[in-house]
Design a protein around this motif. Structure first.
Motif, PDB file in Angstrom:
ATOM      1  N   GLY A  40       0.822  -1.218   0.000  1.00 52.34           N
ATOM      2  CA  GLY A  40       0.000   0.000   0.000  1.00 52.34           C
ATOM      3  C   GLY A  40       0.844   1.252   0.000  1.00 52.34           C
ATOM      4  N   MET A  41       1.877   1.266   0.824  1.00 49.96           N
ATOM      5  CA  MET A  41       2.777   2.419   0.871  1.00 49.96           C
ATOM      6  C   MET A  41       3.474   2.622  -0.468  1.00 49.96           C
ATOM      7  SD  MET A  41       4.087   4.928   2.276  1.00 49.96           S
ATOM      8  CE  MET A  41       5.531   5.954   2.146  1.00 49.96           C
ATOM      9  N   ALA A  42       3.946   1.539  -1.063  1.00 52.78           N
ATOM     10  CA  ALA A  42       4.651   1.640  -2.345  1.00 52.78           C
ATOM     11  C   ALA A  42       3.731   2.143  -3.457  1.00 52.78           C
ATOM     12  CB  ALA A  42       5.234   0.282  -2.727  1.00 52.78           C
ATOM     13  N   LEU A  43       2.476   1.716  -3.430  1.00 54.13           N
ATOM     14  CA  LEU A  43       1.555   2.085  -4.499  1.00 54.13           C
ATOM     15  C   LEU A  43       0.824   3.402  -4.268  1.00 54.13           C
ATOM     16  CD1 LEU A  43      -0.083  -1.382  -5.284  1.00 54.13           C
ATOM     17  CD2 LEU A  43       1.738  -0.222  -6.551  1.00 54.13           C
ATOM     18  N   HIS A  44       0.540   3.721  -2.989  1.00 54.91           N
ATOM     19  CA  HIS A  44      -0.339   4.861  -2.711  1.00 54.91           C
ATOM     20  C   HIS A  44       0.225   5.873  -1.725  1.00 54.91           C
ATOM     21  CE1 HIS A  44      -3.496   2.949  -5.005  1.00 54.91           C
ATOM     22  NE2 HIS A  44      -3.291   1.837  -4.325  1.00 54.91           N
ATOM     23  N   GLY A  45       1.426   5.649  -1.225  1.00 52.59           N
ATOM     24  CA  GLY A  45       2.024   6.595  -0.287  1.00 52.59           C
ATOM     25  C   GLY A  45       1.157   6.775   0.953  1.00 52.59           C
ATOM     26  N   GLU A  46       1.029   8.001   1.408  1.00 51.23           N
ATOM     27  CA  GLU A  46       0.254   8.316   2.613  1.00 51.23           C
ATOM     28  C   GLU A  46      -1.202   7.875   2.501  1.00 51.23           C
ATOM     29  OE1 GLU A  46       0.753   9.682   5.718  1.00 51.23           O
ATOM     30  OE2 GLU A  46       2.917   9.737   5.436  1.00 51.23           O
ATOM     31  N   ASP A  47      -1.741   7.842   1.299  1.00 51.51           N
ATOM     32  CA  ASP A  47      -3.145   7.461   1.126  1.00 51.51           C
ATOM     33  C   ASP A  47      -3.411   6.003   1.512  1.00 51.51           C
ATOM     34  OD1 ASP A  47      -5.856   8.094   0.387  1.00 51.51           O
ATOM     35  OD2 ASP A  47      -5.540   6.900  -1.434  1.00 51.51           O
ATOM     36  N   ALA A  48      -2.383   5.196   1.568  1.00 48.86           N
ATOM     37  CA  ALA A  48      -2.557   3.791   1.968  1.00 48.86           C
ATOM     38  C   ALA A  48      -3.167   3.708   3.355  1.00 48.86           C
ATOM     39  CB  ALA A  48      -1.222   3.050   1.920  1.00 48.86           C
ATOM     40  N   ALA A  49      -2.726   4.562   4.268  1.00 45.36           N
ATOM     41  CA  ALA A  49      -3.271   4.556   5.632  1.00 45.36           C
ATOM     42  C   ALA A  49      -4.764   4.867   5.612  1.00 45.36           C
ATOM     43  CB  ALA A  49      -2.521   5.556   6.507  1.00 45.36           C
ATOM     44  N   ASN A  50      -5.188   5.802   4.782  1.00 44.55           N
ATOM     45  CA  ASN A  50      -6.616   6.137   4.688  1.00 44.55           C
ATOM     46  C   ASN A  50      -7.423   4.954   4.175  1.00 44.55           C
ATOM     47  OD1 ASN A  50      -6.047   8.769   5.490  1.00 44.55           O
ATOM     48  ND2 ASN A  50      -5.735   9.442   3.385  1.00 44.55           N
ATOM     49  N   ARG A  51      -6.899   4.262   3.194  1.00 43.90           N
ATOM     50  CA  ARG A  51      -7.600   3.107   2.633  1.00 43.90           C
ATOM     51  C   ARG A  51      -7.725   1.983   3.654  1.00 43.90           C
ATOM     52  NH1 ARG A  51      -6.833   2.425  -3.514  1.00 43.90           N
ATOM     53  NH2 ARG A  51      -6.584   4.552  -4.212  1.00 43.90           N
ATOM     54  N   THR A  80       2.564   0.359   6.885  1.00 45.85           N
ATOM     55  CA  THR A  80       2.709   1.424   5.887  1.00 45.85           C
ATOM     56  C   THR A  80       3.799   2.396   6.298  1.00 45.85           C
ATOM     57  OG1 THR A  80       1.062   2.920   6.876  1.00 45.85           O
ATOM     58  CG2 THR A  80       0.274   1.315   5.219  1.00 45.85           C
ATOM     59  N   ASN A  81       4.050   2.446   7.616  1.00 46.30           N
ATOM     60  CA  ASN A  81       5.092   3.320   8.147  1.00 46.30           C
ATOM     61  C   ASN A  81       4.890   4.764   7.688  1.00 46.30           C
ATOM     62  OD1 ASN A  81       7.278   3.625   9.831  1.00 46.30           O
ATOM     63  ND2 ASN A  81       8.779   3.286   8.214  1.00 46.30           N
ATOM     64  N   THR A  82       3.638   5.196   7.705  1.00 47.79           N
ATOM     65  CA  THR A  82       3.304   6.556   7.282  1.00 47.79           C
ATOM     66  C   THR A  82       2.933   7.400   8.493  1.00 47.79           C
ATOM     67  OG1 THR A  82       0.970   5.999   6.974  1.00 47.79           O
ATOM     68  CG2 THR A  82       2.414   5.774   5.045  1.00 47.79           C
ATOM     69  N   THR A  83       3.003   8.687   8.320  1.00 46.17           N
ATOM     70  CA  THR A  83       2.580   9.608   9.369  1.00 46.17           C
ATOM     71  C   THR A  83       1.102   9.421   9.653  1.00 46.17           C
ATOM     72  OG1 THR A  83       4.256  11.176   8.642  1.00 46.17           O
ATOM     73  CG2 THR A  83       2.466  12.055  10.010  1.00 46.17           C
ATOM     74  N   GLY A  84       0.306   9.249   8.618  1.00 43.96           N
ATOM     75  CA  GLY A  84      -1.130   9.042   8.792  1.00 43.96           C
ATOM     76  C   GLY A  84      -1.432   7.801   9.619  1.00 43.96           C
ATOM     77  N   ALA A  85      -0.669   6.743   9.410  1.00 49.47           N
ATOM     78  CA  ALA A  85      -0.874   5.517  10.180  1.00 49.47           C
ATOM     79  C   ALA A  85      -0.537   5.744  11.643  1.00 49.47           C
ATOM     80  CB  ALA A  85      -0.019   4.391   9.611  1.00 49.47           C
ATOM     81  N   LEU A  86       0.581   6.405  11.914  1.00 47.39           N
ATOM     82  CA  LEU A  86       0.956   6.666  13.301  1.00 47.39           C
ATOM     83  C   LEU A  86      -0.085   7.548  13.977  1.00 47.39           C
ATOM     84  CD1 LEU A  86       2.874   6.354  15.650  1.00 47.39           C
ATOM     85  CD2 LEU A  86       4.225   8.244  14.727  1.00 47.39           C
ATOM     86  N   ASP A  87      -0.538   8.578  13.291  1.00 50.39           N
ATOM     87  CA  ASP A  87      -1.571   9.458  13.849  1.00 50.39           C
ATOM     88  C   ASP A  87      -2.850   8.677  14.145  1.00 50.39           C
ATOM     89  OD1 ASP A  87       0.185  11.583  13.648  1.00 50.39           O
ATOM     90  OD2 ASP A  87      -0.738  12.403  11.824  1.00 50.39           O
ATOM     91  N   ALA A  88      -3.234   7.811  13.228  1.00 44.48           N
ATOM     92  CA  ALA A  88      -4.441   7.006  13.424  1.00 44.48           C
ATOM     93  C   ALA A  88      -4.277   6.061  14.605  1.00 44.48           C
ATOM     94  CB  ALA A  88      -4.768   6.219  12.157  1.00 44.48           C
ATOM     95  N   LEU A  89      -3.123   5.418  14.714  1.00 47.99           N
ATOM     96  CA  LEU A  89      -2.885   4.501  15.827  1.00 47.99           C
ATOM     97  C   LEU A  89      -2.866   5.235  17.163  1.00 47.99           C
ATOM     98  CD1 LEU A  89      -0.204   2.238  14.147  1.00 47.99           C
ATOM     99  CD2 LEU A  89      -2.487   1.517  14.878  1.00 47.99           C
ATOM    100  N   LEU A  90      -2.275   6.421  17.179  1.00 52.81           N
ATOM    101  CA  LEU A  90      -2.233   7.207  18.412  1.00 52.81           C
ATOM    102  C   LEU A  90      -3.618   7.670  18.839  1.00 52.81           C
ATOM    103  CD1 LEU A  90       1.016   9.284  17.784  1.00 52.81           C
ATOM    104  CD2 LEU A  90       0.673   7.491  19.514  1.00 52.81           C
ATOM    105  N   ALA A  91      -4.520   7.852  17.880  1.00 50.60           N
ATOM    106  CA  ALA A  91      -5.880   8.306  18.180  1.00 50.60           C
ATOM    107  C   ALA A  91      -6.796   7.158  18.615  1.00 50.60           C
ATOM    108  CB  ALA A  91      -6.472   9.003  16.958  1.00 50.60           C
ATOM    109  N   MET A  92      -6.355   5.934  18.446  1.00 50.35           N
ATOM    110  CA  MET A  92      -7.198   4.784  18.784  1.00 50.35           C
ATOM    111  C   MET A  92      -7.160   4.498  20.274  1.00 50.35           C
ATOM    112  SD  MET A  92      -6.488   2.181  15.666  1.00 50.35           S
ATOM    113  CE  MET A  92      -6.849   2.667  13.989  1.00 50.35           C
ATOM    114  N   ASP A  93      -8.047   3.629  20.690  1.00 57.93           N
ATOM    115  CA  ASP A  93      -8.184   3.228  22.087  1.00 57.93           C
ATOM    116  C   ASP A  93      -6.884   2.618  22.600  1.00 57.93           C
ATOM    117  OD1 ASP A  93      -8.866   2.272  24.562  1.00 57.93           O
ATOM    118  OD2 ASP A  93     -10.445   0.934  23.842  1.00 57.93           O
ATOM    119  N   ARG A  94      -6.259   3.279  23.536  1.00 57.97           N
ATOM    120  CA  ARG A  94      -4.958   2.825  24.045  1.00 57.97           C
ATOM    121  C   ARG A  94      -5.056   1.614  24.956  1.00 57.97           C
ATOM    122  NH1 ARG A  94      -0.295   6.637  23.611  1.00 57.97           N
ATOM    123  NH2 ARG A  94      -1.062   8.082  22.076  1.00 57.97           N
ATOM    124  N   LYS A  95      -6.243   1.188  25.274  1.00 57.48           N
ATOM    125  CA  LYS A  95      -6.404  -0.012  26.090  1.00 57.48           C
ATOM    126  C   LYS A  95      -6.395  -1.263  25.223  1.00 57.48           C
ATOM    127  CE  LYS A  95      -9.016   2.449  29.533  1.00 57.48           C
ATOM    128  NZ  LYS A  95     -10.345   2.759  30.015  1.00 57.48           N
TER     129      LYS A  95
END
Length: 185
Positions: A122-133, A157-172
């Protein structure tokens, strides 16, 4: 114990030798695709990897065979190394819709290496948009095992969007904590 002419490994070696000695690339490509779709688990992975590495052969594969290879990549559930090799082949060819098709099979397979492979594709084909997909697919995941596999893809994906999404998720959620730790590495 089999006759050499009937041994799949010998036949594959003959295909490769013929290719080196000038056999038409279209003929070679068809034979390699046939091997990639055959039953021999080791040879089909090798044939699939060969196609991935050889753009000259990939360019001779017709649309019908590409459709079959992509279908096999999404439908395979037992032989994960083969599934990964097919996914990488289809991504290397940049088939239309390949990432979304592969993403659909992340949950049902639930293999960590496959999930990470799909994230990297996903990262190779779509860059940051892979995280959105992946996040869109994650919102549709009903089962915990599907969600966990998709989180692996998201982290891979190792993208900024993925890290932001993971950080926003339920930490429990242990799956989220695992991916946040992996994303910081």
């Amino acid at each position: 114990g089999a006759e050499p002419a009937n041994d799949p490994s010998v036949r594959f070696a003959q295909i490769l030798a013929a290719a080196e000695s000038g056999t038409n690339p279209a003929t070679t490509a068809a034979a390699v695709v046939a091997t990639a779709m055959a039953e021999d688990a080791v040879l089909r992975v090798e044939a699939t990897r060969l196609l991935t590495e050889r753009p000259d052969l990939r360019s001779k594969v017709d649309g019908l065979h590409w459709s079959r290879l992509l279908s096999r990549a999404t439908g395979e559930t037992q032989d994960v190394p083969y599934k990964i090799a097919l996914a990488e082949l289809c991504a290397e060819q940049r088939l239309d819709g390949v990432f979304d098709a592969l993403l659909i099979s992340v949950g049902p397979v639930t293999d960590a290496e496959y999930a990470r492979t799909v994230g990297r594709i996903g990262m190779a084909l779509h860059g940051e948009d892979a995280a959105n997909r992946i996040q869109a697919r994650l919102r549709m995941a009903a089962e915990a095992k599907d969600r966990q596999a998709l989180l692996l893809s998201l982290g891979a994906t190792n993208t900024t969007g993925a890290l932001d999404a993971l950080l926003a998720m339920d930490r429990k959620d242990p799956a989220v904590l695992s991916e946040i730790g992996r994303a910081h590495v």
